[in-house]
Design a protein around this motif. Structure first.
Motif, short mmCIF file in Angstrom:
data_model
loop_
_atom_site.label_atom_id
_atom_site.label_comp_id
_atom_site.label_asym_id
_atom_site.label_seq_id
_atom_site.Cartn_x
_atom_site.Cartn_y
_atom_site.Cartn_z
N ARG A 230 0.84 -1.20 0.00
CA ARG A 230 0.00 0.00 0.00
C ARG A 230 0.87 1.24 0.00
NH1 ARG A 230 -5.34 -1.36 -1.08
NH2 ARG A 230 -5.29 -3.62 -0.83
N SER A 231 0.29 2.36 -0.42
CA SER A 231 1.09 3.56 -0.64
C SER A 231 1.30 4.43 0.60
CB SER A 231 0.48 4.40 -1.77
OG SER A 231 -0.86 4.73 -1.46
N THR A 232 0.36 4.42 1.54
CA THR A 232 0.52 5.30 2.70
C THR A 232 0.76 4.49 3.97
OG1 THR A 232 -1.82 5.34 3.31
CG2 THR A 232 -1.09 6.96 1.66
N LYS B 5 -0.70 4.96 6.74
CA LYS B 5 -2.01 4.69 7.34
C LYS B 5 -2.61 3.40 6.76
CE LYS B 5 -6.48 6.78 8.28
NZ LYS B 5 -7.33 7.97 8.18
N GLU B 6 -2.51 3.24 5.46
CA GLU B 6 -3.02 2.01 4.82
C GLU B 6 -2.22 0.79 5.28
OE1 GLU B 6 -4.71 2.79 0.45
OE2 GLU B 6 -2.65 3.52 0.73
N LYS B 7 -0.91 0.94 5.33
CA LYS B 7 -0.05 -0.16 5.78
C LYS B 7 -0.42 -0.57 7.20
CE LYS B 7 4.18 0.94 3.11
NZ LYS B 7 3.56 1.61 2.00
#
Length: 119
Positions: free
Chosen positions: A57-59, A61-63
């Motif tokens: 994932r890119s952010t 927060k998503e990770k």
């Protein structure tokens, strides 16, 4: 080729945990193949899978969200381990083996999530 998640100690520990769950559930009764055996195995595999997916994932927060999902799957296995022990599908030693490694994975996931939230 090496993927980023393969460099993570927490991912390796999650794979080790899933391997232990697979080995110990081999001794479960045959009539549990589609019940507790399947549930425990799927949840155990989900831990490393969510770590791997989250790293893509890119952010941060998503990770971190995927790490939280992995943590939830770990807790599922711990709960199911208690039931398996009460139903005498696991010995005390086997129960201790799973819960000891689960404790290690839990600490590593918490540390990883904290590092993502700080970053």
């Amino acid at each position: 080729m090496t993927f980023r998640f393969e460099k993570l100690d927490v991912w390796h520990k999650a794979i080790e945990f899933a391997e232990i769950v697979y080995q110990l559930t081999k001794g479960f009764p045959a009539d549990e193949r589609f019940g507790l055996t399947n549930q425990m195995r799927r949840a155990a595999v989900s831990i490393s899978s969510n770590i791997a997916e989250g790293i893509g994932r890119s952010t941060a927060k998503e990770k971190a969200r995927f790490v939280e999902i992995a943590y939830g799957s770990l807790l599922e296995v711990v709960s199911q381990t208690h039931l398996a022990r009460r139903l005498q599908m696991l010995t005390s030693d086997q129960f201790e083996q799973i819960t000891s490694v689960a404790d290690d994975v839990a600490r590593m996931l918490s540390g990883f999530r904290n590092s993502l939230n700080e970053g």
